[in-house]
Design a protein around this motif. Structure first.
Motif, PDB file in Angstrom:
ATOM      1  N   LYS A  62       3.432  15.571  12.046  1.00 57.89           N
ATOM      2  CA  LYS A  62       2.153  16.040  12.585  1.00 57.89           C
ATOM      3  C   LYS A  62       2.225  17.461  13.126  1.00 57.89           C
ATOM      4  O   LYS A  62       1.212  18.056  13.431  1.00 57.89           O
ATOM      5  CB  LYS A  62       1.675  15.090  13.676  1.00 57.89           C
ATOM      6  CG  LYS A  62       1.386  13.704  13.143  1.00 57.89           C
ATOM      7  CD  LYS A  62       0.927  12.773  14.211  1.00 57.89           C
ATOM      8  CE  LYS A  62       0.662  11.405  13.606  1.00 57.89           C
ATOM      9  NZ  LYS A  62       0.346  10.396  14.585  1.00 57.89           N
ATOM     10  N   GLU A  63       3.442  17.994  13.260  1.00 58.06           N
ATOM     11  CA  GLU A  63       3.612  19.357  13.757  1.00 58.06           C
ATOM     12  C   GLU A  63       4.369  20.175  12.719  1.00 58.06           C
ATOM     13  O   GLU A  63       5.378  19.723  12.181  1.00 58.06           O
ATOM     14  CB  GLU A  63       4.388  19.354  15.075  1.00 58.06           C
ATOM     15  CG  GLU A  63       3.644  18.677  16.194  1.00 58.06           C
ATOM     16  CD  GLU A  63       4.406  18.700  17.506  1.00 58.06           C
ATOM     17  OE1 GLU A  63       5.574  19.157  17.529  1.00 58.06           O
ATOM     18  OE2 GLU A  63       3.830  18.282  18.518  1.00 58.06           O
TER      19      GLU A  63
ATOM     20  N   THR B 177       5.391  24.468  11.433  1.00 60.83           N
ATOM     21  CA  THR B 177       5.357  25.915  11.538  1.00 60.83           C
ATOM     22  C   THR B 177       5.402  26.436  10.113  1.00 60.83           C
ATOM     23  O   THR B 177       6.288  26.054   9.340  1.00 60.83           O
ATOM     24  CB  THR B 177       6.552  26.456  12.342  1.00 60.83           C
ATOM     25  OG1 THR B 177       6.515  25.883  13.652  1.00 60.83           O
ATOM     26  CG2 THR B 177       6.498  27.972  12.461  1.00 60.83           C
TER      27      THR B 177
ATOM     28  N   LYS C   2      -0.030  21.953  16.109  1.00 57.13           N
ATOM     29  CA  LYS C   2       0.426  21.043  17.151  1.00 57.13           C
ATOM     30  C   LYS C   2      -0.789  20.432  17.842  1.00 57.13           C
ATOM     31  O   LYS C   2      -1.716  21.163  18.208  1.00 57.13           O
ATOM     32  CB  LYS C   2       1.273  21.795  18.183  1.00 57.13           C
ATOM     33  CG  LYS C   2       1.865  20.912  19.247  1.00 57.13           C
ATOM     34  CD  LYS C   2       2.780  21.713  20.160  1.00 57.13           C
ATOM     35  CE  LYS C   2       3.413  20.774  21.167  1.00 57.13           C
ATOM     36  NZ  LYS C   2       4.370  21.475  22.011  1.00 57.13           N
ATOM     37  N   ASN C   3      -0.785  19.126  17.999  1.00 59.35           N
ATOM     38  CA  ASN C   3      -1.862  18.409  18.702  1.00 59.35           C
ATOM     39  C   ASN C   3      -3.246  18.747  18.160  1.00 59.35           C
ATOM     40  O   ASN C   3      -4.160  19.058  18.917  1.00 59.35           O
ATOM     41  CB  ASN C   3      -1.811  18.710  20.205  1.00 59.35           C
ATOM     42  CG  ASN C   3      -0.529  18.243  20.842  1.00 59.35           C
ATOM     43  OD1 ASN C   3       0.045  17.237  20.422  1.00 59.35           O
ATOM     44  ND2 ASN C   3      -0.064  18.977  21.820  1.00 59.35           N
TER      45      ASN C   3
ATOM     46  N   ALA D 257       6.750  22.433  15.724  1.00 55.10           N
ATOM     47  CA  ALA D 257       5.965  23.586  16.183  1.00 55.10           C
ATOM     48  C   ALA D 257       6.902  24.521  16.944  1.00 55.10           C
ATOM     49  O   ALA D 257       7.375  24.177  18.018  1.00 55.10           O
ATOM     50  CB  ALA D 257       4.816  23.124  17.077  1.00 55.10           C
TER      51      ALA D 257
END
Length: 133
Positions: free
Chosen positions: A31-32, A34, A49-50, A127
Motif C-alpha cells: 500500500k506504500e 516510492t 502513503k495512507n 514510503a
C-alpha cells in the motif's frame, strides 16, 4: 449423547484453530510506494502513503505534498488517481522489474501520466523521504 457433544466440541475447537491461523496470516498487499524517474526535464518523484501522494516534478518545479488518491488494484499492479489544480494525475505501478538510470534493479516499474505527458520510471515498496537512486 455425551459422545456426540464431545465430538462436536472437538470439531468446533479444530475449526476455531483453523480460523485463528488464517486471521494471523500477513497482509501481502503493498500500500506504500516510492516511485521516481530522472528523465531529464520530465523527472519526477512520488511517494504513496495512507491514501495520499506527494508529487514533485522537475520541469515546472511543482510540489504537491498531500494529494488525496484513489487506489485501483489489478492483476499485475496498481494505479493511483488524484487531482492537482492542473488536472488529473495517474501513477501506475506494475510488477515488472525496472532498471533505473544508475543501473540499479528495482522491484516495480512506474508510469506517471500528468499534464499531458507520460513518463516511465521505477518504484519500490515503502514510503521513503528520498528515492533510492
Amino acid at each position: 449423547m455425551i459422545k456426540q457433544h464431545i465430538l462436536l466440541l472437538i470439531t468446533l475447537t479444530g475449526l476455531c484453530s483453523q480460523l485463528a491461523a488464517q486471521s494471523v496470516q500477513q497482509d501481502t498487499v503493498v500500500k506504500e510506494f516510492t516511485a521516481w524517474s530522472w528523465d531529464g526535464d520530465y523527472g519526477w518523484r512520488a511517494v504513496i502513503k495512507n491514501n495520499r501522494m506527494s508529487l514533485e516534478t522537475v520541469q515546472r518545479h511543482e510540489y504537491h505534498p498531500r494529494l488525496k488518491v484513489r487506489r485501483l488494484a489489478y492483476s499485475k499492479g496498481v494505479e493511483f488517481y488524484g487531482k492537482t489544480r492542473f488536472g488529473e494525475v495517474v501513477l501506475n505501478i506494475s510488477g515488472k522489474p525496472c532498471r533505473d538510470n544508475n543501473g540499479n534493479s528495482n522491484e516495480f516499474s512506474a508510469t506517471l501520466h500528468y499534464r499531458g505527458k507520460i513518463s516511465k520510471g521505477c518504484a519500490v515498496r515503502g514510503a521513503y523521504d528520498h528515492a533510492p537512486t
